[in-house]
Design a protein around this motif. Structure first.
Motif, PDB file in Angstrom:
ATOM      1  N   VAL A  65       0.854  -1.185   0.000  1.00 51.36           N
ATOM      2  CA  VAL A  65       0.000   0.000   0.000  1.00 51.36           C
ATOM      3  C   VAL A  65       0.894   1.239   0.000  1.00 51.36           C
ATOM      4  CG1 VAL A  65      -1.750   1.294   1.274  1.00 51.36           C
ATOM      5  CG2 VAL A  65      -1.850  -1.202   1.206  1.00 51.36           C
ATOM      6  N   TYR A  66       0.692   2.089  -0.993  1.00 48.08           N
ATOM      7  CA  TYR A  66       1.426   3.346  -1.093  1.00 48.08           C
ATOM      8  C   TYR A  66       0.424   4.477  -1.100  1.00 48.08           C
ATOM      9  CZ  TYR A  66       5.345   0.408  -2.448  1.00 48.08           C
ATOM     10  OH  TYR A  66       6.321  -0.545  -2.467  1.00 48.08           O
ATOM     11  N   TRP A  67       0.611   5.436  -0.252  1.00 47.64           N
ATOM     12  CA  TRP A  67      -0.275   6.589  -0.165  1.00 47.64           C
ATOM     13  C   TRP A  67      -1.727   6.154  -0.059  1.00 47.64           C
ATOM     14  CZ3 TRP A  67       1.952  11.094   0.854  1.00 47.64           C
ATOM     15  CH2 TRP A  67       3.292  11.243   0.545  1.00 47.64           C
ATOM     16  N   LEU A  68      -1.983   5.180   0.785  1.00 48.34           N
ATOM     17  CA  LEU A  68      -3.313   4.674   1.099  1.00 48.34           C
ATOM     18  C   LEU A  68      -4.019   4.014  -0.082  1.00 48.34           C
ATOM     19  CD1 LEU A  68      -4.539   7.635   3.333  1.00 48.34           C
ATOM     20  CD2 LEU A  68      -3.492   5.495   4.068  1.00 48.34           C
ATOM     21  N   SER A  69      -3.239   3.503  -1.038  1.00 52.35           N
ATOM     22  CA  SER A  69      -3.846   2.870  -2.204  1.00 52.35           C
ATOM     23  C   SER A  69      -2.979   1.714  -2.678  1.00 52.35           C
ATOM     24  CB  SER A  69      -3.997   3.896  -3.326  1.00 52.35           C
ATOM     25  OG  SER A  69      -4.738   3.353  -4.392  1.00 52.35           O
ATOM     26  N   MET A  70      -3.540   0.891  -3.572  1.00 54.01           N
ATOM     27  CA  MET A  70      -2.795  -0.214  -4.161  1.00 54.01           C
ATOM     28  C   MET A  70      -1.701   0.324  -5.076  1.00 54.01           C
ATOM     29  SD  MET A  70      -5.448  -1.578  -7.063  1.00 54.01           S
ATOM     30  CE  MET A  70      -6.975  -1.079  -6.321  1.00 54.01           C
ATOM     31  N   THR A  71      -0.763  -0.540  -5.444  1.00 55.17           N
ATOM     32  CA  THR A  71       0.292  -0.131  -6.362  1.00 55.17           C
ATOM     33  C   THR A  71      -0.266   0.133  -7.754  1.00 55.17           C
ATOM     34  OG1 THR A  71       0.765  -2.405  -7.012  1.00 55.17           O
ATOM     35  CG2 THR A  71       2.038  -1.502  -5.167  1.00 55.17           C
ATOM     36  N   GLY A  72       0.471   0.876  -8.528  1.00 57.75           N
ATOM     37  CA  GLY A  72       0.092   1.146  -9.907  1.00 57.75           C
ATOM     38  C   GLY A  72       0.026  -0.119 -10.741  1.00 57.75           C
ATOM     39  N   TYR A  73       0.906  -1.105 -10.435  1.00 55.85           N
ATOM     40  CA  TYR A  73       0.887  -2.369 -11.169  1.00 55.85           C
ATOM     41  C   TYR A  73      -0.479  -3.049 -11.050  1.00 55.85           C
ATOM     42  CZ  TYR A  73       5.998  -2.076 -11.383  1.00 55.85           C
ATOM     43  OH  TYR A  73       7.282  -1.681 -11.617  1.00 55.85           O
ATOM     44  N   LEU A  74      -0.996  -3.135  -9.829  1.00 51.84           N
ATOM     45  CA  LEU A  74      -2.280  -3.791  -9.624  1.00 51.84           C
ATOM     46  C   LEU A  74      -3.410  -2.958 -10.211  1.00 51.84           C
ATOM     47  CD1 LEU A  74      -3.910  -6.153  -8.590  1.00 51.84           C
ATOM     48  CD2 LEU A  74      -3.954  -5.072  -6.339  1.00 51.84           C
ATOM     49  N   LYS A  75      -3.364  -1.666 -10.052  1.00 50.95           N
ATOM     50  CA  LYS A  75      -4.404  -0.785 -10.608  1.00 50.95           C
ATOM     51  C   LYS A  75      -4.466  -0.925 -12.124  1.00 50.95           C
ATOM     52  CE  LYS A  75      -7.184   2.938 -10.385  1.00 50.95           C
ATOM     53  NZ  LYS A  75      -8.205   2.695 -11.390  1.00 50.95           N
ATOM     54  N   THR A  76      -3.325  -0.910 -12.783  1.00 53.92           N
ATOM     55  CA  THR A  76      -3.284  -1.064 -14.237  1.00 53.92           C
ATOM     56  C   THR A  76      -3.818  -2.429 -14.643  1.00 53.92           C
ATOM     57  OG1 THR A  76      -1.415   0.451 -14.448  1.00 53.92           O
ATOM     58  CG2 THR A  76      -1.776  -1.091 -16.264  1.00 53.92           C
ATOM     59  N   PHE A  77      -3.425  -3.468 -13.915  1.00 55.16           N
ATOM     60  CA  PHE A  77      -3.892  -4.818 -14.206  1.00 55.16           C
ATOM     61  C   PHE A  77      -5.418  -4.887 -14.127  1.00 55.16           C
ATOM     62  CE2 PHE A  77      -4.973  -9.075 -12.563  1.00 55.16           C
ATOM     63  CZ  PHE A  77      -4.550  -9.835 -13.648  1.00 55.16           C
ATOM     64  N   ILE A  78      -5.989  -4.324 -13.107  1.00 55.52           N
ATOM     65  CA  ILE A  78      -7.442  -4.320 -12.946  1.00 55.52           C
ATOM     66  C   ILE A  78      -8.102  -3.507 -14.069  1.00 55.52           C
ATOM     67  CG2 ILE A  78      -9.336  -3.496 -11.482  1.00 55.52           C
ATOM     68  CD1 ILE A  78      -7.502  -4.303  -9.063  1.00 55.52           C
ATOM     69  N   ASN A  79      -7.539  -2.351 -14.390  1.00 54.68           N
ATOM     70  CA  ASN A  79      -8.094  -1.527 -15.464  1.00 54.68           C
ATOM     71  C   ASN A  79      -8.050  -2.242 -16.809  1.00 54.68           C
ATOM     72  OD1 ASN A  79      -8.563   0.554 -13.684  1.00 54.68           O
ATOM     73  ND2 ASN A  79      -6.761   1.725 -14.263  1.00 54.68           N
ATOM     74  N   ARG A  80      -6.975  -2.969 -17.064  1.00 56.70           N
ATOM     75  CA  ARG A  80      -6.792  -3.650 -18.347  1.00 56.70           C
ATOM     76  C   ARG A  80      -7.558  -4.963 -18.442  1.00 56.70           C
ATOM     77  NH1 ARG A  80      -5.104   0.075 -21.876  1.00 56.70           N
ATOM     78  NH2 ARG A  80      -3.113   0.976 -21.294  1.00 56.70           N
ATOM     79  N   PHE A  81      -8.097  -5.431 -17.354  1.00 60.15           N
ATOM     80  CA  PHE A  81      -8.837  -6.687 -17.320  1.00 60.15           C
ATOM     81  C   PHE A  81      -9.921  -6.718 -18.391  1.00 60.15           C
ATOM     82  CE2 PHE A  81     -12.408  -9.191 -15.611  1.00 60.15           C
ATOM     83  CZ  PHE A  81     -11.783 -10.419 -15.457  1.00 60.15           C
ATOM     84  N   THR A  82     -10.557  -5.594 -18.648  1.00 59.81           N
ATOM     85  CA  THR A  82     -11.648  -5.547 -19.610  1.00 59.81           C
ATOM     86  C   THR A  82     -11.167  -5.788 -21.043  1.00 59.81           C
ATOM     87  OG1 THR A  82     -11.453  -3.140 -19.794  1.00 59.81           O
ATOM     88  CG2 THR A  82     -13.064  -4.005 -18.210  1.00 59.81           C
ATOM     89  N   ASP A  83      -9.852  -5.648 -21.294  1.00 57.62           N
ATOM     90  CA  ASP A  83      -9.321  -5.918 -22.636  1.00 57.62           C
ATOM     91  C   ASP A  83      -9.418  -7.383 -23.017  1.00 57.62           C
ATOM     92  OD1 ASP A  83      -8.653  -3.259 -22.968  1.00 57.62           O
ATOM     93  OD2 ASP A  83      -6.534  -3.527 -22.512  1.00 57.62           O
ATOM     94  N   VAL A  84      -9.444  -8.266 -22.030  1.00 60.34           N
ATOM     95  CA  VAL A  84      -9.422  -9.704 -22.329  1.00 60.34           C
ATOM     96  C   VAL A  84     -10.583 -10.481 -21.691  1.00 60.34           C
ATOM     97  CG1 VAL A  84      -6.935  -9.800 -22.708  1.00 60.34           C
ATOM     98  CG2 VAL A  84      -7.849 -10.215 -20.410  1.00 60.34           C
ATOM     99  N   ILE A  85     -11.484  -9.815 -21.031  1.00 60.98           N
ATOM    100  CA  ILE A  85     -12.555 -10.490 -20.275  1.00 60.98           C
ATOM    101  C   ILE A  85     -13.371 -11.435 -21.165  1.00 60.98           C
ATOM    102  CG2 ILE A  85     -14.284  -8.654 -20.533  1.00 60.98           C
ATOM    103  CD1 ILE A  85     -13.900 -10.388 -17.269  1.00 60.98           C
ATOM    104  N   ASP A  86     -13.615 -11.069 -22.403  1.00 56.34           N
ATOM    105  CA  ASP A  86     -14.418 -11.914 -23.277  1.00 56.34           C
ATOM    106  C   ASP A  86     -13.636 -13.106 -23.840  1.00 56.34           C
ATOM    107  OD1 ASP A  86     -16.642 -10.308 -22.927  1.00 56.34           O
ATOM    108  OD2 ASP A  86     -16.115  -9.008 -24.614  1.00 56.34           O
ATOM    109  N   GLU A  87     -12.311 -13.061 -23.703  1.00 61.93           N
ATOM    110  CA  GLU A  87     -11.477 -14.105 -24.291  1.00 61.93           C
ATOM    111  C   GLU A  87     -11.021 -15.146 -23.280  1.00 61.93           C
ATOM    112  OE1 GLU A  87      -8.337 -12.393 -26.662  1.00 61.93           O
ATOM    113  OE2 GLU A  87      -9.526 -10.589 -26.946  1.00 61.93           O
ATOM    114  N   ILE A  88     -11.352 -14.945 -22.003  1.00 60.93           N
ATOM    115  CA  ILE A  88     -10.877 -15.891 -20.986  1.00 60.93           C
ATOM    116  C   ILE A  88     -11.990 -16.781 -20.482  1.00 60.93           C
ATOM    117  CG2 ILE A  88      -8.894 -14.549 -20.271  1.00 60.93           C
ATOM    118  CD1 ILE A  88     -10.553 -13.575 -17.906  1.00 60.93           C
TER     119      ILE A  88
END
Length: 88
Positions: A65-88
């Motif tokens: 946790v940095y500055w009361l939030s998740m890391t940028g790596y995890l945030k980006t991963f969650i945001n990008r999840f929608t790019d492949v949701i229909d293919e998994i």
């Protein structure tokens, strides 16, 4: 940017799965960028990560946790999840 693969969060995950066969995945090892990345390249990395998720019986997501939030790596991963949701 350097990150600790064997830091507190990693140790916590190892403790949770102590005595159970498990693998740790570090999102920082994958080239999942926030912006300016061709969709084909971006989804290739995401598909690789999600194929590992699909093979698992249990998935534990941990992040420092940095500055009361998740890391940028995890945030980006969650945001990008929608790019492949229909293919998994």
């Amino acid at each position: 940017m350097q990150y600790k693969q064997n830091g507190v969060t990693s140790d916590w995950g190892k403790t949770v799965f102590k005595g159970i066969e498990s693998n740790q995945l570090h999102l920082a090892d994958y080239n999942i960028k926030q912006i300016n990345q061709e969709k084909e390249k971006r989804t290739a990395y995401l598909k690789e990560v999600f194929s590992l998720f699909k093979e698992s019986d249990v998935t534990l997501i941990g992040t420092p946790v940095y500055w009361l939030s998740m890391t940028g790596y995890l945030k980006t991963f969650i945001n990008r999840f929608t790019d492949v949701i229909d293919e998994i």
